[in-house]
Design a protein around this motif. Structure first.
Motif, PDB file in Angstrom:
ATOM      1  N   LEU B 101      -5.084   6.539   2.090  1.00 34.02           N
ATOM      2  CA  LEU B 101      -5.469   6.334   0.691  1.00 34.02           C
ATOM      3  C   LEU B 101      -4.266   6.578  -0.228  1.00 34.02           C
ATOM      4  CD1 LEU B 101      -7.397   5.809  -1.610  1.00 34.02           C
ATOM      5  CD2 LEU B 101      -8.396   8.077  -1.287  1.00 34.02           C
ATOM      6  N   VAL B 102      -3.546   7.658   0.023  1.00 36.57           N
ATOM      7  CA  VAL B 102      -2.354   7.932  -0.787  1.00 36.57           C
ATOM      8  C   VAL B 102      -1.328   6.810  -0.611  1.00 36.57           C
ATOM      9  CG1 VAL B 102      -0.340   9.432  -1.058  1.00 36.57           C
ATOM     10  CG2 VAL B 102      -2.607  10.434  -0.850  1.00 36.57           C
ATOM     11  N   ASP B 103      -1.088   6.399   0.632  1.00 27.74           N
ATOM     12  CA  ASP B 103      -0.119   5.323   0.877  1.00 27.74           C
ATOM     13  C   ASP B 103      -0.507   4.050   0.127  1.00 27.74           C
ATOM     14  OD1 ASP B 103       1.348   6.980   2.438  1.00 27.74           O
ATOM     15  OD2 ASP B 103       0.895   6.015   4.344  1.00 27.74           O
ATOM     16  N   ASN B 104      -1.804   3.730   0.144  1.00 25.27           N
ATOM     17  CA  ASN B 104      -2.242   2.515  -0.537  1.00 25.27           C
ATOM     18  C   ASN B 104      -2.124   2.650  -2.054  1.00 25.27           C
ATOM     19  OD1 ASN B 104      -2.784   1.506   1.958  1.00 25.27           O
ATOM     20  ND2 ASN B 104      -4.999   1.755   1.845  1.00 25.27           N
ATOM     21  N   MET B 105      -2.419   3.852  -2.566  1.00 25.33           N
ATOM     22  CA  MET B 105      -2.236   4.090  -4.007  1.00 25.33           C
ATOM     23  C   MET B 105      -0.767   3.882  -4.384  1.00 25.33           C
ATOM     24  SD  MET B 105      -4.461   7.619  -4.442  1.00 25.33           S
ATOM     25  CE  MET B 105      -3.439   8.169  -5.821  1.00 25.33           C
ATOM     26  N   LEU B 106       0.122   4.383  -3.531  1.00 21.54           N
ATOM     27  CA  LEU B 106       1.553   4.281  -3.835  1.00 21.54           C
ATOM     28  C   LEU B 106       2.066   2.853  -3.653  1.00 21.54           C
ATOM     29  CD1 LEU B 106       2.880   7.644  -2.366  1.00 21.54           C
ATOM     30  CD2 LEU B 106       2.560   7.038  -4.769  1.00 21.54           C
ATOM     31  N   ALA B 107       1.518   2.124  -2.662  1.00 22.14           N
ATOM     32  CA  ALA B 107       1.923   0.730  -2.470  1.00 22.14           C
ATOM     33  C   ALA B 107       1.539  -0.076  -3.714  1.00 22.14           C
ATOM     34  CB  ALA B 107       1.262   0.148  -1.228  1.00 22.14           C
ATOM     35  N   GLU B 108       0.338   0.193  -4.221  1.00 22.93           N
ATOM     36  CA  GLU B 108      -0.116  -0.497  -5.425  1.00 22.93           C
ATOM     37  C   GLU B 108       0.746  -0.085  -6.621  1.00 22.93           C
ATOM     38  OE1 GLU B 108      -2.182  -2.887  -4.925  1.00 22.93           O
ATOM     39  OE2 GLU B 108      -1.949  -3.410  -7.049  1.00 22.93           O
ATOM     40  N   TRP B 109       1.127   1.174  -6.657  1.00 18.07           N
ATOM     41  CA  TRP B 109       2.000   1.692  -7.724  1.00 18.07           C
ATOM     42  C   TRP B 109       3.326   0.929  -7.728  1.00 18.07           C
ATOM     43  CZ3 TRP B 109       6.634   4.322  -8.594  1.00 18.07           C
ATOM     44  CH2 TRP B 109       6.720   5.096  -9.752  1.00 18.07           C
ATOM     45  N   GLN B 110       3.852   0.716  -6.522  1.00 17.54           N
ATOM     46  CA  GLN B 110       5.124  -0.007  -6.426  1.00 17.54           C
ATOM     47  C   GLN B 110       4.982  -1.437  -6.900  1.00 17.54           C
ATOM     48  OE1 GLN B 110       8.194   0.924  -4.206  1.00 17.54           O
ATOM     49  NE2 GLN B 110       7.215   2.212  -2.672  1.00 17.54           N
ATOM     50  N   LYS B 111       3.882  -2.090  -6.508  1.00  9.53           N
ATOM     51  CA  LYS B 111       3.673  -3.460  -6.974  1.00  9.53           C
ATOM     52  C   LYS B 111       3.518  -3.481  -8.486  1.00  9.53           C
ATOM     53  CE  LYS B 111       1.270  -5.484  -3.052  1.00  9.53           C
ATOM     54  NZ  LYS B 111      -0.091  -5.783  -2.585  1.00  9.53           N
ATOM     55  N   HIS B 112       2.686  -2.562  -8.986  1.00  5.21           N
ATOM     56  CA  HIS B 112       2.320  -2.558 -10.405  1.00  5.21           C
ATOM     57  C   HIS B 112       3.518  -2.208 -11.296  1.00  5.21           C
ATOM     58  CE1 HIS B 112      -0.765  -2.195 -13.594  1.00  5.21           C
ATOM     59  NE2 HIS B 112       0.000  -1.224 -14.082  1.00  5.21           N
ATOM     60  N   PHE B 113       4.299  -1.238 -10.853  1.00 10.47           N
ATOM     61  CA  PHE B 113       5.425  -0.810 -11.686  1.00 10.47           C
ATOM     62  C   PHE B 113       6.768  -1.372 -11.196  1.00 10.47           C
ATOM     63  CE2 PHE B 113       2.253   2.488 -12.613  1.00 10.47           C
ATOM     64  CZ  PHE B 113       2.234   2.419 -13.993  1.00 10.47           C
ATOM     65  N   VAL B 114       7.148  -1.016  -9.982  1.00  6.16           N
ATOM     66  CA  VAL B 114       8.516  -1.319  -9.545  1.00  6.16           C
ATOM     67  C   VAL B 114       8.760  -2.824  -9.447  1.00  6.16           C
ATOM     68  CG1 VAL B 114      10.262  -0.930  -7.778  1.00  6.16           C
ATOM     69  CG2 VAL B 114       8.605   0.872  -8.318  1.00  6.16           C
ATOM     70  N   ILE B 115       7.871  -3.534  -8.774  1.00  7.59           N
ATOM     71  CA  ILE B 115       8.107  -4.970  -8.590  1.00  7.59           C
ATOM     72  C   ILE B 115       7.818  -5.735  -9.877  1.00  7.59           C
ATOM     73  CG2 ILE B 115       7.410  -7.033  -7.300  1.00  7.59           C
ATOM     74  CD1 ILE B 115       7.139  -5.350  -4.852  1.00  7.59           C
TER      75      ILE B 115
END
Lengths: 674, 674
Positions: B101-115
């Motif tokens: 769950l944490v990994d998926n939250m962070l993956a989404e965070w990367q898409k939403h912010f970083v990418i």
């Protein structure tokens, strides 16, 4: 030419074999361990001699580490931590390029291992209390020998210091041949030396501190873990974990329950680990803070077959067996099926993981020609391992261990059972139920209650949880002396007048699972990958770049308007947005400078695909652009709206560049950086 | 009903406003800081009173923390670290569910912010040398007050202890009303008290150690960072980093260069940080080891507009302004566009990030009704922040800060410039070039060479790097006294006979960028998300589950054969493989037990979609299966080969469940756990 090379190697191979045979004989004769150890050390030295010569005679690949390091620093793949404060050895910060490359390597690792094999995953604490690492053996054994400069307090790893000292002395013209031979002999034995033996050498050669010429202290064992005090009182001692594996072992019972009590299952963890190296060096290869990716596969110790072994049995790998090492033979290419069935690799599960590691490393871009699996010689193996193979990559630092793959048998779970008192085992159904003798205490509750009052319940529970053996022993003691000490309570015959004996049918037995452990040093794989993918353009040695596979490349695509003409702007930004919409990391370079020069910049950071917006884009309908592939520098001309999906597929490995060139017309334009 | 509630709240709102007005008046009158501080503390207390009453009067949502905790432990979302060794407070291990769950939250965070925002990313060292954290202010200021039990050495956070003691004393029947009022008064002032004031209270109330009744020591300041000694000598002092931000600041120059010297740009970092809490509590909300995700957005201090602000200007958010807090008013829903243009939020970039944080939290499943942005009251703000808003989530522990979003101005870069001596600034082109007076030393090289010999070069360089002001000062000093000390060298008029004065055209000026910092406490967001998505099935309160959005759900789909009939096996394994092929984490549950009971198990671990293989699958062509959605428990019947792509699209949010129910026929079967 190869024949010529073999001719030069032949005497070195023979020297290895001679020594290998000696070791075998000593072992067969049951010679004392210390003698075997010395000869194994000599064997290793001859192996190294052979290996160095192989590397020396191999055709050079023109790799230029200084050039690569320049590129790595210039485009901030990674660099020394805290440089503005003077920096700190053994610690590195990963910049945008390095950070994304590692993340992509790990994302692929998760797909390849965790998702494909349906593994469990955990993320455990890094601050670890002492008893955990006492049980694992790290508190007592995870140490190097260290000496200090008596005046400045500067610390040195003693084996490194002796090696340096001997190499310097050997190069000295005043050293006689006889002395040189003595140095060589001692150098050979260095790796296996005790602390006392090393101390003796320091005295014998009157070694001094290399920077100051001051005296050196006697060596001490220096534990490589970072000690830390958890909480404010200072009484809870702990360490930063030296590996991620222990977090999985201490959670074994929860994970087994999560897996509904069944074997086999595997659990993965990615995370930081810490080693307080005495003198870090060799760049990323020996650092104090690093990322590991470890898998613990728990299986039945009596059945290490793997249901998917057939799927990978034909994988060809370069295996450097213990036997070959002892015989001075080269590593051999063979299929993992042959290796397991021939008994070279201990079991299917170990072989399965070796093949999967091999596939993974190739997928992310490690050169198959610069990779091998080397079996640990039996004395190198931690004493608990049944069989252990290291995936090694050839770099400018020589062959370096990047991934370990070991069958650790039941060692770790056994240690934590001892350390914590909590039993770590699995119930295995028996093929047929068996009858076992059962002995159960029959307590006299009234007397126990009166005698122990509030402790009575604890006593009763202790009596009921006795094993049959313990109950038998107690019965005998009560017969002999009338008394028995149980958990600090004195029990008498009157309290336990009788023991019930019966035969019970048992359907399961408790077993301690075996553990197969693939363990990745992420920074080392990362570094080897950079070396293996570093390229210099033919005819232009200033144009260096990384030929990273698209799947791990940090940025997947660049968008370059031909010039800063305003007409290009809407095309540039719309295309960049459309690419971003598909979660493709994109780099727009609208700086001035020729297209060729800008492509060279994108090549440097390994961007596999590049799009140019030019006047044809603006003036023609459908609007077309050029799409370029980094390694071949080939370009095609294609409609702009086809670009995002095409690049997404290329980046996911769903189509190849050849699919693109066969679909769209080639575009030829001279690429110049002038 | 709402009117009734407002009636009860009115006096509390008035009490806030009265106090808020007093604070405003004191500030306007320029009252001494200590007086203002005391009244602000009273204001905070009245605010809390109001807030507590709002929560008390709000309709209960029947959240049962014990029930959720049971589920979290039973299915290993997370649990205490090292439990088999007795566990350790303030540290948690994330099991397979929590970890994914944490990994998926962070993956989404990367898409939403970083990418999406094309940010840079870094991964910096956690072991941090002392000078870095001295410059950032953490060495001097990152502390709590602590007392110890004089005999056992047990440590307590003093403010917690006083609060406990007062609450206990207040509940005591023997305490008079007068005494109670005194306690309340002091409690109000607690948060702002100095160490001396707290020590006085310990003495006045004769407070003892709560567990043993022993005396307490005087309070000491306890720094919350974990000290660590880097390297073997013990001389290199450092700490585990208390936040990830500093790693970005110390790399500012490299990042700026990477961005080709241009502003604005943003850099993100995800990683662990450490705080040695004196007494960790409240589960995941106050721990010693935690993950942060931080962004530092560097921009021109004189232009904090954001090019994409219009895209998010209409985002409606609940804002709890400093003003509303002072007036006892509730938080208000408004668009971020209104808030920025009305001057409530300091600038577009800050507002842009607030809206993006809001969108992200909703995307991963935070309830919009239980989220607000609270503005820091001016005295709460770190002294460097221009404006700061916390995204707070309502949980059973009250409103908790999950994400901070602050305009930190030029504070951090300024501190590191002072600390390291390395200038951290950006060249900003001037609209028009300006003329500046330039004074340059003209040295007599011969004399300097003869006088300083090997140091001559250093002296020359020092002379050339003098600023115009310094050169002017030197010229004057040489005129006045004939001598000048420069970096420890004594210079005379003869060595620098003249200074060249001219006007120079300058095209750029050096500016120190402002920093906007969104900072996520990942564990806190994770915990709030669990509370917000915890559900109990109507009519069956034993069936608890997490209603997590598919995008973050750890496992996306389950495959359940109706029974362990052999005929189902090939369909089960083929479907599972096809789903895995699309990188969908899948769970096969072929255990015995009714379908309903197995669905209940998959609901518990938040699997959003489930497939059942039944006799219709086997007997009919095309082979069909049922696909079920977790929250609605609706099912459709569809061809088995359509399942993988459909689930992939559902998991990526490309289609909705309603698209599925409108395409395939509904399947109705009673779901029973019997």
């Amino acid at each position: 030419m190869e024949a010529e090379m073999e001719q030069q190697l032949a005497p070195l191979r023979a020297r290895c074999k001679e020594q290998g045979d000696l070791v075998r004989k000593l072992k067969a004769d049951g010679a004392p361990e210390i003698d075997v150890k010395k000869q194994v050390q000599e064997l290793k030295n001859r192996k190294k001699e052979l290996e160095d010569m192989v590397l020396k005679l191999s055709p050079p690949d023109n790799f230029d580490r200084a050039k690569m390091t320049d590129l790595i620093k210039r485009r901030f793949f990674y660099d020394n931590s805290f440089a503005i404060y003077g920096g700190i050895t053994g610690q590195y910060d990963y910049g945008p390029m390095g950070c994304d490359l590692v993340d992509n390597m790990l994302a692929e690792w998760q797909k390849h291992f965790v998702i494909q094999e349906r593994m469990l995953k955990v993320n455990c604490s890094i601050l670890t209390p002492e008893p955990v690492l006492k049980a694992s053996g790290h508190v007592d054994k995870f140490a190097d020998y260290m000496v200090k400069d008596v005046k400045t307090g500067e610390c040195y790893r003693l084996d490194h210091l002796i090696k340096q000292h001997f190499e310097k002395k050997r190069a000295d013209k005043k050293t006689t041949n006889e002395e040189k031979e003595a140095l060589d002999r001692k150098l050979t034995l260095l790796e296996g030396m005790t602390m006392e033996e090393m101390n003796k050498i320091v005295k014998e050669y009157a070694m001094k501190s290399p920077l100051t010429g001051n005296d050196l202290t006697d060596a001490v064992e220096f534990n490589l873990m970072f000690p830390i005090s958890i909480g404010p009182s200072g009484s809870l001692k702990g360490f930063l974990r030296p590996e991620t594996a222990q977090g999985i072992f201490v959670n074994f019972k929860r994970l087994l329950e999560y897996n509904q009590g069944k074997l086999p299952f595997a659990c993965a963890q990615i995370g930081n680990a810490y080693r307080n190296e005495i003198s870090p060096r060799s760049g990323l290869l020996r650092v104090r803070e690093f990322t590991m990716a470890e898998i613990e596969h728990f299986c039945d110790p009596d059945d290490k077959s793997h249901p998917k072994f057939n799927q990978i049995a034909d994988t060809e790998m370069i295996l450097y067996s213990g036997c070959a090492q002892m015989d001075g033979e080269p590593a051999k290419k063979m299929t993992i099926g042959e290796a397991v069935h021939g008994g070279l690799v201990a079991n299917e599960t170990l072989g399965y993981y070796m093949a999967r590691i091999h596939q993974y490393l190739i997928k992310i871009g490690i050169s198959p020609k610069k990779m091998r699996f080397r079996q640990h010689l039996s004395n190198e193996m931690a004493h608990y391992a049944c069989d252990c193979w290291d995936a090694e990559c050839l770099t400018s630092y020589g062959w370096i261990e990047c991934v370990g793959c070991a069958d650790r048998s039941a060692y770790d779970l056994g240690q934590h059972t001892k350390g914590s008192g909590v039993k770590m085992c699995v119930e295995r159904p028996l093929k047929e139920p068996i009858l076992v003798d059962s002995v159960v205490a029959v307590p006299e509750k009234g007397i126990i209650g009166k005698t122990f009052k509030k402790d009575a319940k604890a006593v009763q529970e202790a009596l009921l949880s006795l094993s049959s053996d313990e109950a038998e022993k107690m019965d005998k003691a009560l017969n002999d002396s009338g008394e028995y000490q149980l958990n600090g309570f004195k029990l008498t015959r009157g309290m336990v007048p009788s023991f019930k004996r019966e035969q019970k049918k048992v359907y399961v037995e408790d077993i301690v699972p075996s553990v197969i452990e693939p363990s990745f040093g992420v920074g080392r794989v990362f570094y080897a990958l950079l070396e293996h993918s570093f390229r210099v353009r033919e005819n232009d040695e200033k144009r260096t770049y990384f030929s990273l596979p698209a799947v791990v490349a940090p940025i997947k695509v660049s968008v370059l308007p031909l010039s800063n003409n305003q007409e290009f702007m809407p095309f540039t930004s719309q295309l960049a947005d459309a690419l971003t919409e598909l979660s493709l990391p994109v780099r727009v370079d609208d700086s001035t400078g020729s297209i060729g020069r800008r492509y060279a910049r994108t090549d440097e950071i390994a961007i596999p695909f590049g799009v140019t917006i030019d006047f044809d884009t603006v003036n023609n309908t459908p609007h077309t652009v050029t799409l370029r592939e980094r390694d071949s520098t080939e370009q095609v001309r294609m409609p702009i709206e086809e670009v995002p999906v095409t690049v997404r597929k290329l980046a996911d490995g769903k189509i190849k560049w050849s699919d693109v060139t066969s679909k769209w017309p080639k575009f030829t334009a001279q690429e110049t950086t002038k």
